[in-house]
Design a protein around this motif. Structure first.
Motif, PDB file in Angstrom:
ATOM      1  N   UNK A 168     131.977 -41.166   2.278  1.00 15.08           N
ATOM      2  CA  UNK A 168     130.899 -42.317   2.588  1.00 15.08           C
ATOM      3  C   UNK A 168     130.943 -43.316   1.459  1.00 15.08           C
ATOM      4  N   UNK A 169     131.729 -43.114   0.336  1.00 20.93           N
ATOM      5  CA  UNK A 169     131.927 -44.536  -0.631  1.00 20.93           C
ATOM      6  C   UNK A 169     133.096 -44.932  -0.194  1.00 20.93           C
ATOM      7  N   UNK A 170     133.295 -46.092  -0.580  1.00 23.49           N
ATOM      8  CA  UNK A 170     134.579 -46.786  -0.021  1.00 23.49           C
ATOM      9  C   UNK A 170     135.609 -46.237  -0.649  1.00 23.49           C
ATOM     10  N   UNK A 171     136.119 -45.092  -0.058  1.00 18.47           N
ATOM     11  CA  UNK A 171     137.528 -44.318  -0.652  1.00 18.47           C
ATOM     12  C   UNK A 171     138.160 -44.521   0.638  1.00 18.47           C
ATOM     13  N   UNK A 172     139.611 -44.653   0.198  1.00 22.88           N
ATOM     14  CA  UNK A 172     140.967 -44.742   1.300  1.00 22.88           C
ATOM     15  C   UNK A 172     141.014 -43.712   1.584  1.00 22.88           C
ATOM     16  N   UNK A 173     141.017 -43.657   2.708  1.00 29.79           N
ATOM     17  CA  UNK A 173     141.551 -42.357   3.558  1.00 29.79           C
ATOM     18  C   UNK A 173     143.114 -41.777   3.191  1.00 29.79           C
ATOM     19  N   UNK A 174     144.007 -42.724   3.086  1.00 38.27           N
ATOM     20  CA  UNK A 174     145.245 -42.592   2.584  1.00 38.27           C
ATOM     21  C   UNK A 174     145.391 -41.999   1.138  1.00 38.27           C
ATOM     22  N   UNK A 175     144.549 -42.691   0.383  1.00 34.97           N
ATOM     23  CA  UNK A 175     144.280 -41.887  -1.233  1.00 34.97           C
ATOM     24  C   UNK A 175     143.897 -40.788  -1.174  1.00 34.97           C
ATOM     25  N   UNK A 176     142.673 -40.290  -0.359  1.00 30.99           N
ATOM     26  CA  UNK A 176     142.082 -38.855  -0.230  1.00 30.99           C
ATOM     27  C   UNK A 176     143.299 -37.960   0.219  1.00 30.99           C
ATOM     28  N   UNK A 177     144.186 -38.387   1.002  1.00 33.05           N
ATOM     29  CA  UNK A 177     145.108 -37.345   1.688  1.00 33.05           C
ATOM     30  C   UNK A 177     146.310 -37.269   0.718  1.00 33.05           C
ATOM     31  N   UNK A 178     146.885 -38.212   0.301  1.00 34.86           N
ATOM     32  CA  UNK A 178     148.123 -38.205  -0.652  1.00 34.86           C
ATOM     33  C   UNK A 178     147.701 -37.718  -2.245  1.00 34.86           C
ATOM     34  N   UNK A 179     146.260 -37.970  -2.699  1.00 33.72           N
ATOM     35  CA  UNK A 179     146.156 -37.276  -3.879  1.00 33.72           C
ATOM     36  C   UNK A 179     146.070 -35.807  -3.550  1.00 33.72           C
ATOM     37  N   UNK A 180     145.551 -35.220  -2.771  1.00 32.27           N
ATOM     38  CA  UNK A 180     145.708 -33.627  -2.383  1.00 32.27           C
ATOM     39  C   UNK A 180     146.978 -33.373  -2.000  1.00 32.27           C
ATOM     40  N   UNK A 181     147.761 -34.051  -1.503  1.00 32.56           N
ATOM     41  CA  UNK A 181     149.354 -33.599  -1.298  1.00 32.56           C
ATOM     42  C   UNK A 181     150.145 -33.732  -2.505  1.00 32.56           C
ATOM     43  N   UNK A 182     149.873 -34.746  -3.386  1.00 34.97           N
ATOM     44  CA  UNK A 182     150.397 -34.907  -4.684  1.00 34.97           C
ATOM     45  C   UNK A 182     150.096 -33.858  -5.791  1.00 34.97           C
ATOM     46  N   UNK A 183     149.169 -33.385  -5.872  1.00 36.35           N
ATOM     47  CA  UNK A 183     148.227 -32.380  -6.710  1.00 36.35           C
ATOM     48  C   UNK A 183     148.900 -30.970  -6.312  1.00 36.35           C
ATOM     49  N   UNK A 184     148.874 -30.915  -5.000  1.00 39.89           N
ATOM     50  CA  UNK A 184     149.817 -29.625  -4.361  1.00 39.89           C
ATOM     51  C   UNK A 184     151.119 -29.336  -4.803  1.00 39.89           C
ATOM     52  N   UNK A 185     151.728 -30.532  -4.487  1.00 41.72           N
ATOM     53  CA  UNK A 185     153.339 -30.699  -4.710  1.00 41.72           C
ATOM     54  C   UNK A 185     153.689 -30.394  -6.352  1.00 41.72           C
ATOM     55  N   UNK A 186     152.609 -30.723  -7.290  1.00 42.49           N
ATOM     56  CA  UNK A 186     153.004 -30.693  -8.707  1.00 42.49           C
ATOM     57  C   UNK A 186     152.959 -29.138  -9.001  1.00 42.49           C
ATOM     58  N   UNK A 187     151.812 -28.465  -8.519  1.00 45.51           N
ATOM     59  CA  UNK A 187     151.455 -27.207  -9.010  1.00 45.51           C
ATOM     60  C   UNK A 187     152.659 -26.471  -8.279  1.00 45.51           C
ATOM     61  N   UNK A 188     153.059 -26.538  -7.104  1.00 49.05           N
ATOM     62  CA  UNK A 188     154.033 -25.738  -6.549  1.00 49.05           C
ATOM     63  C   UNK A 188     155.485 -25.942  -7.014  1.00 49.05           C
ATOM     64  N   UNK A 189     155.668 -27.211  -7.434  1.00 43.41           N
ATOM     65  CA  UNK A 189     157.148 -27.401  -7.956  1.00 43.41           C
ATOM     66  C   UNK A 189     157.174 -26.910  -9.353  1.00 43.41           C
ATOM     67  N   UNK A 190     156.045 -27.123 -10.156  1.00 46.86           N
ATOM     68  CA  UNK A 190     156.293 -26.490 -11.390  1.00 46.86           C
ATOM     69  C   UNK A 190     156.274 -24.904 -11.471  1.00 46.86           C
ATOM     70  N   UNK A 191     155.262 -24.406 -10.558  1.00 47.56           N
ATOM     71  CA  UNK A 191     155.479 -22.846 -10.214  1.00 47.56           C
ATOM     72  C   UNK A 191     156.886 -22.420 -10.027  1.00 47.56           C
ATOM     73  N   UNK A 192     157.363 -23.201  -8.961  1.00 52.07           N
ATOM     74  CA  UNK A 192     158.688 -22.791  -8.455  1.00 52.07           C
ATOM     75  C   UNK A 192     159.670 -22.990  -9.520  1.00 52.07           C
TER      76      UNK A 192
END
Length: 258
Positions: free
Chosen positions: A106-130
């Motif tokens: 609802x706030x002026x949040x970029x859809x690209x930022x929303x998706x890529x932030x979730x993707x990047x955080x998941x990637x960091x968790x998985x790559x560190x664990x891996x």
């Protein structure tokens, strides 16, 4: 960029509150370390089970260090893939279903930022664990069998990691047009299984398939010649990751605006 960092920090904080930074690395470590330990102590394990005729002698071939590490690597493409799907299948779909995504957008949040932030955080968790789990597996293989070149370990780590990155990106893609995490997980696993089966059954036709990257990674730790298809397979994987991420942003934006 400040907006993206805020979203990214939110995702990292949420993963901390859900204890993902504890149980995901520990689960990966148990999966990876189990294999070399089991291979090394297999004769003792079989002997402890009993039930063998008196005087029977168990002689199992001692696996090489490369075979033991390759066995650990294969675990990431079975149980590891399942864990990755389970922890990412509700990344966006869960928030869309609960309405949290709507409140944020609802706030002026970029859809690209929303998706890529979730993707990047998941990637960091998985790559560190891996990395932690695969490194410990490499260490135990060295202690129990023989140390494999650290450079070969790193090369196999990054090659197989590209395949795991594609899996994460595909799951994120399905998150953008489904609101049910269960459906996201079911379809993601189905596509991964089908692609893996087709790639292993028809390697002469799908030699550039990303699903073969795990097999190509074994070439580094087994000391065999690198396949000619390795580089094309990596290029195809990177292209698929990029296109899937762009498609995720486009689909998510269109569905949320609708």
């Amino acid at each position: 960029m400040n907006q993206w960092m805020t979203l990214f920090k939110k995702e990292m904080l949420e993963m901390s509150r859900n204890f993902k930074w504890i149980w995901v690395p520990l689960t990966f470590i148990m999966i990876a370390v189990k294999e070399p330990l089991t291979l090394y102590y297999m004769p003792q394990i079989i002997d402890s089970l009993g039930g063998l005729p008196e005087g029977a002698v168990i002689e199992l071939p001692v696996p090489s260090a490369g075979e033991a590490l390759a066995a650990s690597l294969s675990q990431f493409n079975t149980f590891g893939v399942l864990i990755i799907v389970l922890i990412t299948m509700g990344t966006i779909a869960g928030e869309r279903k609960s309405g949290v995504a709507g409140l944020i957008l609802v706030k002026p949040v970029s859809y690209a930022w929303f998706v890529t932030a979730k993707w990047a955080s998941s990637m960091i968790l998985i790559w560190i664990s891996y990395f932690l789990s695969y490194f410990l597996s490499w260490y135990y293989v060295g202690v129990l069998f023989e140390f494999i070149s650290f450079m070969d370990f790193l090369q196999s780590f990054f090659v197989n990691g590209i395949w795991l990155t594609l899996i994460v990106t595909v799951v994120i893609l399905f998150n953008t047009f489904m609101k049910s995490p269960g459906a996201v997980g079911f379809i993601s696993i189905g596509i991964i299984v089908i692609l893996s089966i087709l790639s292993s059954s028809l390697p002469h036709l799908l030699e550039w398939s990303p699903a073969l990257l795990s097999a190509y990674a074994n070439a580094f730790i087994m000391g065999s010649n690198l396949p000619d298809e390795l580089l094309p397979s990596i290029i195809v994987s990177v292209i698929m990751i990029t296109l899937s991420l762009l498609a995720s942003i486009a689909i998510f934006k269109r569905r949320e605006l609708a």
